[in-house]
Design an enzyme around this catalytic site. Structure first.
Site, PDB file in Angstrom:
ATOM      1  N   CYS A 232       1.658   1.777  11.499  1.00 25.98           N
ATOM      2  CA  CYS A 232       0.481   1.536  10.640  1.00 25.98           C
ATOM      3  C   CYS A 232       0.638   0.141  10.045  1.00 25.98           C
ATOM      4  CB  CYS A 232       0.364   2.587   9.544  1.00 25.98           C
ATOM      5  SG  CYS A 232       0.046   4.260  10.132  1.00 25.98           S
TER       6      CYS A 232
ATOM      7  N   PRO B 264      -1.985  -5.410   7.291  1.00 25.79           N
ATOM      8  CA  PRO B 264      -2.397  -6.610   8.031  1.00 25.79           C
ATOM      9  C   PRO B 264      -1.296  -7.285   8.835  1.00 25.79           C
ATOM     10  CG  PRO B 264      -2.060  -7.171   5.744  1.00 25.79           C
ATOM     11  CD  PRO B 264      -1.814  -5.687   5.843  1.00 25.79           C
ATOM     12  N   GLY B 265      -0.113  -6.669   8.889  1.00 29.67           N
ATOM     13  CA  GLY B 265       0.914  -7.151   9.797  1.00 29.67           C
ATOM     14  C   GLY B 265       2.123  -7.801   9.166  1.00 29.67           C
TER      15      GLY B 265
ATOM     16  N   CYS C 252       3.330   2.948  -0.719  1.00 28.78           N
ATOM     17  CA  CYS C 252       3.124   2.147  -1.932  1.00 28.78           C
ATOM     18  C   CYS C 252       2.667   3.054  -3.075  1.00 28.78           C
ATOM     19  CB  CYS C 252       2.125   1.014  -1.689  1.00 28.78           C
ATOM     20  SG  CYS C 252       0.485   1.550  -1.141  1.00 28.78           S
TER      21      CYS C 252
ATOM     22  N   ASP D  35      -2.379  -0.109  14.724  1.00 29.22           N
ATOM     23  CA  ASP D  35      -3.199   0.463  13.662  1.00 29.22           C
ATOM     24  C   ASP D  35      -4.401   1.164  14.272  1.00 29.22           C
ATOM     25  OD1 ASP D  35      -4.143   1.055  10.937  1.00 29.22           O
ATOM     26  OD2 ASP D  35      -2.742  -0.530  10.390  1.00 29.22           O
TER      27      ASP D  35
END
Length: 300
Positions: free
Chosen positions: A111, A114-115, A233, A135
């Site tokens: 997942c 943005p990398g 997170c 993703d």
């Protein structure tokens, strides 16, 4: 803050810690960046940033992390355009740091958008090995591709794949699998304030179920002797240590890996159950974040 969230936190943490977290969500924060050491040495980047009028400070947790401020627009900075650094919170950098990628490794980030973590690991591989950054949607894959293009790295690719669907071609192919999974996001409420108005106990239960489904799928991609890093997170215990305990009970071929020796002195005492760390906003110099490191010990 919604009462249901406060109730969860006060059950897991002392009142002083909860108050520190709540205060931290209201503070303006500097931007944290990761130096791309393959593009430019840190000292040279600091000098270049200061030449562009940016205020730069060292971050205490990792030697290649910096805190920047006093700039108007990131995209205007020549150092950013050249890919000399990436914007990434220190907690996210710690995922790749604790994964310990080695030159030649095959890595799957399930997942990735943005990398940031995938690019971090590709950089550590020094042009060797391969990182597949996956993703779910074309939009998210596009974000990863934009960052790959800016970085100039060639040992990484972006791929569209649903992490709940098993990829038979990837079974036991990866030295490292990173699973930074969809979560309640309660560790980043300072950046995503609206999450606290949308999050319910029922939604959290649904997220726990989704995380477990994804972990049950992607753990099969880890080679015997390979590493699985699970991260979120959030500071919600059920999504973090709750999932770790569930995963170990369900998958006897995996065990937690000691990580204290990989951490700076400021974080060593925050390790729980040897392979896990919970970072708390306001308590630590980072977002709220959880990381667990497992090893596949099957026939190792």
């Amino acid at each position: 803050m919604p009462t249901c969230i406060l109730r969860q936190w006060l059950a897991a943490y002392d009142r002083e810690s909860v108050e520190c977290m709540l205060q931290d969500f209201l503070k303006e924060k500097d931007t944290i960046i990761r130096c791309d050491l393959g593009q430019m040495p840190k000292e040279e980047l600091v000098k270049a940033l200061e030449g562009e009028g940016v205020h730069v400070e060292e971050h205490p947790y990792l030697p290649y992390a910096l805190r920047i401020s006093s700039y108007n627009y990131l995209g205007e900075l020549e150092t950013f355009q050249k890919g000399a650094f990436s914007v990434q919170d220190i907690s996210s950098m710690l995922v790749a740091h604790l994964a310990e990628p080695k030159e030649g490794d095959e890595i799957i980030d399930v997942c990735a958008a943005p990398g940031g973590k995938a690019l971090h690991m590709a950089e550590v591989l020094c042009g060797t090995g391969h990182v597949q950054a996956r993703d779910l949607t074309e939009y998210k894959v596009g974000l990863i591709e934009e960052n790959i293009l800016r970085s100039g790295m060639t040992n990484i690719e972006a791929v569209r794949w649903d992490a709940t669907q098993k990829d038979e071609t990837a079974v036991e192919k990866a030295d490292i699998v990173v699973a930074d999974l969809p979560c309640s996001g309660l560790g980043v409420l300072g950046k995503k304030t609206d999450l606290k108005y949308k999050m319910t106990e029922e939604t959290q239960k649904e997220l726990v179920a989704l995380q477990r489904k994804m972990l049950s799928t992607v753990k099969d991609y880890v080679k015997p002797g390979g590493t699985l890093v699970y991260s979120t997170c959030t500071i919600h215990e059920e999504e973090n240590m709750g999932n770790v305990h569930w995963f170990l009970e369900q998958n006897k071929e995996f065990e937690l890996v000691p990580i204290a020796q990989l951490l700076c002195e400021e974080l060593k005492n925050d390790v729980v159950e040897q392979g896990c760390i919970q970072l708390l906003p306001g308590i630590h110099d980072s977002d709220g974040f959880f990381i667990a490191k497992f090893r596949n010990v099957k026939c190792e």
